[in-house]
Write an enzyme that holds these catalytic residues in place. Structure first.
Site, PDB file in Angstrom:
ATOM      1  NE  ARG A  12      -6.224   0.539   2.406  1.00 34.46           N
ATOM      2  CZ  ARG A  12      -6.201   1.763   1.904  1.00 34.46           C
ATOM      3  NH1 ARG A  12      -7.150   2.606   2.171  1.00 34.46           N
ATOM      4  NH2 ARG A  12      -5.231   2.142   1.112  1.00 34.46           N
ATOM      5  CB  CYS A  13      -0.259  -2.095   5.576  1.00 31.60           C
ATOM      6  SG  CYS A  13       1.308  -2.942   5.705  1.00 31.60           S
TER       7      CYS A  13
END
Length: 119
Positions: A12-13
Protein backbone atom coordinates in the site's frame (compact mmCIF):
# COMPACT_ATOMS: atom_id res chain seq x y z
CA UNK A 1 19.66 -12.45 -8.00
CA UNK A 2 16.60 -13.21 -5.91
CA UNK A 3 18.08 -14.61 -2.71
CA UNK A 4 20.61 -11.83 -2.28
CA UNK A 5 18.17 -9.03 -1.50
CA UNK A 6 15.29 -8.69 0.93
CA UNK A 7 12.94 -5.73 0.59
CA UNK A 8 10.93 -4.78 3.68
CA UNK A 9 7.80 -3.86 1.82
CA UNK A 10 4.21 -2.65 2.16
CA UNK A 11 2.18 -2.97 -1.07
CA UNK A 12 0.00 0.00 0.00
CA UNK A 13 3.07 2.25 0.27
CA UNK A 14 4.00 4.12 -2.92
CA UNK A 15 7.67 4.34 -1.85
CA UNK A 16 7.74 0.55 -1.40
CA UNK A 17 6.20 -0.02 -4.81
CA UNK A 18 8.67 2.42 -6.40
CA UNK A 19 11.65 0.73 -4.71
CA UNK A 20 10.47 -2.67 -5.98
CA UNK A 21 10.04 -1.26 -9.48
CA UNK A 22 13.55 0.22 -9.46
CA UNK A 23 15.02 -3.12 -8.40
CA UNK A 24 13.08 -5.05 -11.04
CA UNK A 25 14.17 -2.57 -13.73
CA UNK A 26 17.73 -3.64 -12.90
CA UNK A 27 16.97 -7.35 -13.00
CA UNK A 28 16.78 -7.79 -9.22
CA UNK A 29 13.85 -9.78 -7.83
CA UNK A 30 14.11 -9.34 -4.06
CA UNK A 31 12.46 -11.53 -1.47
CA UNK A 32 9.64 -9.46 0.01
CA UNK A 33 9.42 -9.10 3.77
CA UNK A 34 6.01 -7.78 4.79
CA UNK A 35 6.39 -6.62 8.39
CA UNK A 36 2.72 -5.62 8.69
CA UNK A 37 1.60 -9.17 7.88
CA UNK A 38 4.47 -10.95 9.62
CA UNK A 39 5.75 -8.69 12.42
CA UNK A 40 9.50 -8.87 13.11
CA UNK A 41 10.84 -9.90 16.49
CA UNK A 42 12.79 -7.42 18.57
CA UNK A 43 15.95 -9.46 17.82
CA UNK A 44 15.25 -9.30 14.08
CA UNK A 45 14.77 -5.53 14.32
CA UNK A 46 17.98 -5.13 16.32
CA UNK A 47 19.87 -7.02 13.58
CA UNK A 48 18.22 -4.84 10.93
CA UNK A 49 19.26 -1.68 12.79
CA UNK A 50 22.85 -2.94 12.98
CA UNK A 51 22.84 -3.54 9.22
CA UNK A 52 21.41 -0.06 8.67
CA UNK A 53 23.85 1.52 11.11
CA UNK A 54 20.95 3.53 12.52
CA UNK A 55 19.26 3.92 15.90
CA UNK A 56 15.64 2.82 16.24
CA UNK A 57 14.36 6.40 16.30
CA UNK A 58 15.74 6.89 12.75
CA UNK A 59 13.34 4.22 11.43
CA UNK A 60 10.33 5.09 13.60
CA UNK A 61 7.41 6.81 11.91
CA UNK A 62 6.60 9.48 14.46
CA UNK A 63 3.35 10.43 12.72
CA UNK A 64 1.75 7.02 13.33
CA UNK A 65 -1.01 6.97 15.95
CA UNK A 66 0.74 4.21 17.91
CA UNK A 67 3.84 6.38 18.34
CA UNK A 68 1.71 9.09 19.96
CA UNK A 69 -0.46 6.70 22.01
CA UNK A 70 2.61 4.93 23.42
CA UNK A 71 4.12 8.33 24.29
CA UNK A 72 7.36 7.53 22.51
CA UNK A 73 9.93 10.27 22.00
CA UNK A 74 13.60 10.88 21.25
CA UNK A 75 14.20 10.18 24.96
CA UNK A 76 12.67 6.69 24.80
CA UNK A 77 15.44 4.15 25.56
CA UNK A 78 16.63 2.27 22.46
CA UNK A 79 15.61 -1.19 23.72
CA UNK A 80 12.12 0.06 24.59
CA UNK A 81 11.70 1.64 21.16
CA UNK A 82 12.85 -1.57 19.42
CA UNK A 83 10.26 -3.53 21.43
CA UNK A 84 7.57 -0.98 20.50
CA UNK A 85 8.47 -1.22 16.80
CA UNK A 86 8.29 -5.02 16.98
CA UNK A 87 4.89 -4.87 18.66
CA UNK A 88 3.58 -2.15 16.32
CA UNK A 89 5.25 -2.62 12.91
CA UNK A 90 3.14 0.14 11.32
CA UNK A 91 5.56 2.52 13.05
CA UNK A 92 8.51 1.11 11.08
CA UNK A 93 9.69 3.18 8.12
CA UNK A 94 9.65 1.40 4.81
CA UNK A 95 10.91 0.41 2.36
CA UNK A 96 14.18 -1.02 3.64
CA UNK A 97 16.47 -3.06 1.40
CA UNK A 98 18.75 -5.65 3.01
CA UNK A 99 21.72 -7.15 1.17
CA UNK A 100 23.66 -9.52 3.40
CA UNK A 101 25.11 -7.56 6.33
CA UNK A 102 24.21 -4.21 4.76
CA UNK A 103 20.91 -2.40 4.53
CA UNK A 104 19.52 0.94 3.47
CA UNK A 105 16.39 2.86 4.43
CA UNK A 106 15.00 3.63 0.98
CA UNK A 107 13.71 7.12 1.61
CA UNK A 108 13.69 8.23 -1.15
CA UNK A 109 13.14 4.89 -2.95
CA UNK A 110 16.13 5.50 -5.23
CA UNK A 111 18.38 4.74 -2.26
CA UNK A 112 17.87 1.00 -2.96
CA UNK A 113 20.32 1.48 -5.84
CA UNK A 114 23.11 2.16 -3.32
CA UNK A 115 23.26 -1.56 -2.48
CA UNK A 116 23.36 -2.77 -6.08
CA UNK A 117 26.56 -3.30 -7.95
CA UNK A 118 27.37 -1.29 -11.07
CA UNK A 119 24.75 -1.62 -13.82
Amino acid sequence: MSGEYVLWFDPRCSASRRALSLLRERGVEPALRRPLEEPPSADELAALLRALGLPARAVARRDEDEYQVLRLSDRTPEAELVEALAAHPRMLERPILVAGARAVLARPPERVLELLGPP
